[in-house]
Design a protein around this motif. Structure first.
Motif, PDB file in Angstrom:
ATOM      1  N   UNK A  44      49.584  74.025  -8.548  1.00 49.80           N
ATOM      2  CA  UNK A  44      49.148  75.060  -7.620  1.00 49.80           C
ATOM      3  C   UNK A  44      50.181  75.284  -6.519  1.00 49.80           C
ATOM      4  N   UNK A  45      50.776  74.196  -6.011  1.00 53.28           N
ATOM      5  CA  UNK A  45      51.820  74.331  -4.981  1.00 53.28           C
ATOM      6  C   UNK A  45      53.004  75.110  -5.546  1.00 53.28           C
ATOM      7  N   UNK A  46      53.365  74.819  -6.792  1.00 51.55           N
ATOM      8  CA  UNK A  46      54.462  75.549  -7.424  1.00 51.55           C
ATOM      9  C   UNK A  46      54.172  77.029  -7.520  1.00 51.55           C
ATOM     10  N   UNK A  47      52.927  77.383  -7.847  1.00 53.90           N
ATOM     11  CA  UNK A  47      52.562  78.800  -7.933  1.00 53.90           C
ATOM     12  C   UNK A  47      52.644  79.465  -6.567  1.00 53.90           C
ATOM     13  N   UNK A  48      52.208  78.756  -5.522  1.00 51.35           N
ATOM     14  CA  UNK A  48      52.337  79.294  -4.159  1.00 51.35           C
ATOM     15  C   UNK A  48      53.800  79.523  -3.809  1.00 51.35           C
ATOM     16  N   UNK A  49      54.655  78.585  -4.204  1.00 53.84           N
ATOM     17  CA  UNK A  49      56.069  78.692  -3.878  1.00 53.84           C
ATOM     18  C   UNK A  49      56.715  79.867  -4.600  1.00 53.84           C
ATOM     19  N   UNK A  50      56.325  80.088  -5.844  1.00 53.89           N
ATOM     20  CA  UNK A  50      56.836  81.238  -6.595  1.00 53.89           C
ATOM     21  C   UNK A  50      56.380  82.538  -5.943  1.00 53.89           C
ATOM     22  N   UNK A  79      65.242  71.768   5.069  1.00 58.35           N
ATOM     23  CA  UNK A  79      65.080  70.697   4.075  1.00 58.35           C
ATOM     24  C   UNK A  79      63.630  70.599   3.594  1.00 58.35           C
ATOM     25  N   UNK A  80      63.025  71.739   3.363  1.00 56.56           N
ATOM     26  CA  UNK A  80      61.618  71.792   2.996  1.00 56.56           C
ATOM     27  C   UNK A  80      61.471  72.362   1.586  1.00 56.56           C
ATOM     28  N   UNK A  81      60.794  71.617   0.719  1.00 57.36           N
ATOM     29  CA  UNK A  81      60.463  72.123  -0.608  1.00 57.36           C
ATOM     30  C   UNK A  81      59.143  71.472  -1.014  1.00 57.36           C
ATOM     31  N   UNK A  82      58.060  72.236  -0.872  1.00 57.17           N
ATOM     32  CA  UNK A  82      56.726  71.682  -1.079  1.00 57.17           C
ATOM     33  C   UNK A  82      56.525  71.216  -2.516  1.00 57.17           C
ATOM     34  N   UNK A  83      57.073  71.969  -3.488  1.00 58.63           N
ATOM     35  CA  UNK A  83      56.869  71.598  -4.890  1.00 58.63           C
ATOM     36  C   UNK A  83      57.593  70.305  -5.231  1.00 58.63           C
ATOM     37  N   UNK A  84      58.885  70.210  -4.916  1.00 63.41           N
ATOM     38  CA  UNK A  84      59.658  69.028  -5.304  1.00 63.41           C
ATOM     39  C   UNK A  84      59.201  67.783  -4.548  1.00 63.41           C
ATOM     40  N   UNK A  99      57.422  74.441 -19.236  1.00 61.20           N
ATOM     41  CA  UNK A  99      57.129  75.652 -18.487  1.00 61.20           C
ATOM     42  C   UNK A  99      58.402  76.213 -17.869  1.00 61.20           C
ATOM     43  N   UNK A 100      58.665  77.492 -18.088  1.00 62.89           N
ATOM     44  CA  UNK A 100      59.848  78.123 -17.494  1.00 62.89           C
ATOM     45  C   UNK A 100      59.745  78.141 -15.971  1.00 62.89           C
ATOM     46  N   UNK A 101      58.521  78.358 -15.470  1.00 62.20           N
ATOM     47  CA  UNK A 101      58.345  78.450 -14.028  1.00 62.20           C
ATOM     48  C   UNK A 101      58.674  77.135 -13.355  1.00 62.20           C
ATOM     49  N   UNK A 102      58.122  76.025 -13.861  1.00 66.41           N
ATOM     50  CA  UNK A 102      58.399  74.741 -13.221  1.00 66.41           C
ATOM     51  C   UNK A 102      59.829  74.291 -13.468  1.00 66.41           C
ATOM     52  N   UNK A 103      60.414  74.686 -14.602  1.00 63.99           N
ATOM     53  CA  UNK A 103      61.826  74.379 -14.830  1.00 63.99           C
ATOM     54  C   UNK A 103      62.691  75.072 -13.783  1.00 63.99           C
ATOM     55  N   UNK A 104      62.375  76.330 -13.499  1.00 69.69           N
ATOM     56  CA  UNK A 104      63.129  77.057 -12.466  1.00 69.69           C
ATOM     57  C   UNK A 104      62.935  76.419 -11.093  1.00 69.69           C
TER      58      UNK A 104
END
Length: 780
Positions: A133-139, A290-295, A344-349
């Protein structure tokens, strides 16, 4: 029972009518409840919903529902986050229609998996769903800030719902999502904050699942365990520190009256906008801060690996990789396990972007853009394990930049600390040479190498140009590259570009090819072995072989196959079909095409592949050799062999003491000319065609200039010679009209004249440049 459901649903609707929230997030919603909810006059008048009667796909058989005030919010988009066949989470982008109209709320409405029984925890599965879900928000954030209508918006991330997390284990407050904690050997502070305790006006600790006070919760709990401990399952999270909103009050709802309509109490929270925090750029993913919620929150797995790729296969005749290992290419492992991104292409990106941001930070702090791996004679060492040993190059002491790079990556991926946890001394950068059964066997091998006359006697430097992300192929357990991240800063330049700009761009795009070439090479070896048609060697040609790759370049290559008894029965088409099958198995998202090029009785079969989004396309042709090493087919195979020789021929055109310097000048001029031709829309068309024609033309003009003494490499710096040579090329090319390059038969000359050989460059043809109108050639 059914009547009980209808009664409590009516009570839930009344609770929502009394609350009149701007945004409502519900979990475990069924189509029947949505039908009942849609009949409420208040809902009809004031709310829009993410699902409705007749549009129930997202909540069938049950799912999450978002409602928003039609007068205060407008929906930009909604997404469903799938977990197999279950729809546990949904994401919405909602833009304010009143007040702070530049605000866009990115809402993740979650229902994470509960532990099925008290002995077993599914915390890892919950983390995976949360991170998705965090990854989707980030996209969504990236798309919105890149769109012209919303690029100046203030992003407000909210993550709400039923988290089902273990409070005893501080599952959410581990420092990677929220709270503070020690992850691996590092202190971490989560990017999200739970504001309940700051503004709560409700008695107690805000337990939303409380079997002691809620009979429905007690009944649900008795179905799993007998524990009666209350929990704060349901929460609202905002960004820590620089959130554009601040909470003013919070309370539980549905906890009054003769009984709760649900086994969970609801959470209500009120926020106010902070004018001073309006538009601060990206908030979920911002390399500057230096912020990346997904990673930061991503789960790690030993099925992925991040490593530095070496530009050399051997040193002192010693191979820099173990051919029997799970990753049989020269590399230094940085993170293993690395981030879990699956197919997943999205999470790979997302993983690629996080690595790029970490590399950019590393390069900025290092203050340089090129790196070598220093190896000295004493680097050979042995790692002893419980039941085996590894012969390797211990490169940590002489290459401090590796530790700096590792720390930058660990800041981005704090949960990926298994590599340093495996050893008492933490992460130790090394290059594996060979795995041995015992420490004694490894030390015997070490002594053999050190006493070999071919082993190095002084420092040796191996160029490092890229990192690579690898994913394990389940069938054979081997790792295969899914992306290449150049260890270089991508130049951001305005047009026109200078000579040095073109050189930097070329180095950057060559680095993006490293993993692609390695992957296709490994697949060619596998295919050759499977078809029993000899050993395979993948040899690049064209721009890559010449060192003049540009942004628009693809990679040309020839796979050379040595003769065997069976090779005469294998066609190039059959070889490429098997190669395509292999690469599709390992890289399901790859784009592959096998086509026939050319006419006549010996057309060429061309294999084209684009393995992953960040890599260029690659064209491969096959060359079968007979027992004597000559082309098996005098036409197609000979043509393939000639393409290998072409690149060498261009380099051999420059002879003498300054041959190497002249060739470097040739590379600099050719990069600039290719960039110019591309922007003039004449690259790839006309008589010269693509890179090959332009390379021959530039080589001819410069070699003639050096031979005639009009260009001098003796008393000038290379950058000055390159500038003069570029000006020289354009001034010479502007005079071409009927000039024919090279020695050809008389009939060929006449045909060439009839075709107007240099028409695209000839002033009489009203071409793209003439004398007095030459391109401006700038250097730094």
């Amino acid at each position: 029972n059914k009547s009980d459901d209808e009664v409590r649903w009516q009570r839930i609707v009344k609770e929502l009518e009394q609350c009149r929230a701007t945004i409502v997030a519900l979990q475990e919603v069924t189509p029947k409840f949505v039908h009942l909810l849609s009949q409420s006059k208040m809902v009809q008048q004031h709310y829009a919903m993410s699902a409705a009667p007749g549009f129930e796909t997202t909540i069938s058989p049950c799912g999450n529902l978002v409602l928003w005030s039609k007068t205060e919010m407008a929906s930009l988009s909604t997404w469903i986050c799938q977990d197999g066949n279950k729809q546990r989470s949904n994401v919405a982008a909602l833009q304010r229609q009143s007040g702070a109209q530049d605000q866009i709320v990115l809402l993740a409405n979650l229902h994470l998996m509960a532990d099925p029984e008290w002995q077993r925890s599914v915390a890892q599965a919950r983390r995976r769903e949360l991170n998705s879900a965090i990854g989707q928000l980030q996209v969504l954030e990236s798309r919105l800030l890149n769109h012209k209508k919303t690029r100046a918006a203030t992003i407000v991330p909210l993550i709400v719902g039923d988290f089902n997390a273990s409070e005893q284990e501080k599952e959410l407050d581990d420092g990677c999502f929220a709270g503070e904690g020690i992850v691996g050997n590092r202190a971490c502070r989560g990017l999200f904050a739970d504001p309940w305790e700051l503004v709560s006006d409700s008695s107690g600790a805000g337990y939303t699942f409380n079997p002691q006070t809620n009979p429905r919760a007690a009944k649900t709990r008795s179905l799993r365990t007998n524990a009666m401990d209350p929990k704060r399952n349901d929460r609202i999270y905002i960004m820590r520190g620089d959130s554009p909103i601040a909470p003013t009050s919070s309370s539980l709802i549905g906890n009054h009256g003769p009984g709760s309509p649900s086994d969970h109490y609801g959470v209500s929270m009120t926020f106010r906008s902070l004018d001073e925090m309006r538009y601060s750029g990206p908030i979920l993913c911002n390399p500057t801060t230096r912020r990346n919620a997904w990673s930061t929150s991503v789960e790690s797995t030993t099925d992925t690996l991040l490593g530095v790729v070496l530009d050399s296969n051997e040193i002192g005749s010693v191979p820099l990789f173990d051919s029997k290992s799970s990753l049989p290419i020269p590399h230094i492992t940085l993170l293993h396990g690395f981030a879990e991104f699956g197919y997943s292409r999205q999470t790979t990106r997302l993983a690629i972007q996080a690595c790029k941001d970490a590399v950019e930070l590393f390069l900025k702090e290092q203050g340089k853009s090129s790196f070598d791996l220093t190896v000295d004679p004493s680097s050979l060492d042995v790692f002893s394990h419980q039941s085996s040993a590894t012969l390797m190059l211990n490169v940590g002491k002489r290459n401090g930049w590796l530790s700096h790079l590792y720390n930058c990556l660990m800041t981005s991926f704090p949960r990926c600390h298994q590599q340093e946890s495996r050893f008492d001394d933490g992460w130790t950068p090394h290059v594996t040479i060979e795995s041995c059964g015992t420490s004694n066997a490894a030390r015997v091998k070490l002594a053999e190498i050190k006493h070999s006359p071919e082993w190095i006697e002084e420092d040796c430097h191996i160029p490092i140009r890229a990192l690579a992300i690898f994913r394990r192929y389940k069938v054979d357990g081997k790792f295969h590259a899914v992306a290449s991240i150049p260890l270089l800063t991508k130049p951001v330049v305005d047009h026109p570009r200078s000579l040095s700009d073109c050189a930097e761009l070329s180095a950057y795009f060559e680095a993006t090819c490293a993993s692609l070439i390695s992957e296709v090479d490994r697949a060619c070896h596998y295919t050759a072995k499977k078809l029993m048609c000899g050993d395979a060697a993948l040899i690049t040609t064209g721009s890559h072989a010449l060192g003049v790759m540009m942004e628009f370049s693809d990679v040309d290559a020839v796979v050379r196959l040595q003769a065997t008894q069976n090779s005469s029965q294998v066609s190039d088409s059959q070889f490429f079909q098997e190669l395509a099958e292999r690469l599709r198995d390992i890289h399901p998202g790859s784009k592959i095409r096998v086509r026939t090029a050319g006419a006549g009785d010996s057309p060429l079969t061309v294999f084209t592949v684009k393995l992953f989004p960040s890599a260029p396309a690659m064209d491969v042709i096959a060359c079968f050799l007979d027992g004597s090493g000559a082309p098996a087919n005098q036409k197609s195979d000979n043509m393939a062999l000639k393409t290998i020789e072409d690149s060498a021929s261009l380099k051999d055109s420059f002879q003498g003491v300054y041959a190497e310097k002249m060739y470097s000048v040739f590379q600099g001029v050719l990069r600039f000319v290719k960039e110019w031709a591309w922007r003039q829309n004449i690259y790839g068309v006309g008589f010269l065609g693509g890179g090959g024609g332009w390379a021959v033309l530039v080589c001819h003009v410069l070699s003639e200039g050096f031979a005639a003494g009009e260009l001098d490499c003796n008393n000038c710096e290379e950058t000055d010679v390159t500038t003069l040579a570029t000006q020289y090329f354009f001034s010479k090319a502007a005079t071409f009209d009927s000039l024919v390059l090279g020695e050809t038969a008389e009939a060929e000359v006449e045909r060439a004249k009839a075709r107007r050989v240099m028409r695209v460059l000839a002033p009489v043809s009203r071409g793209f440049f003439m004398e007095g109108e030459l391109p401006v050639i700038a250097n730094d």
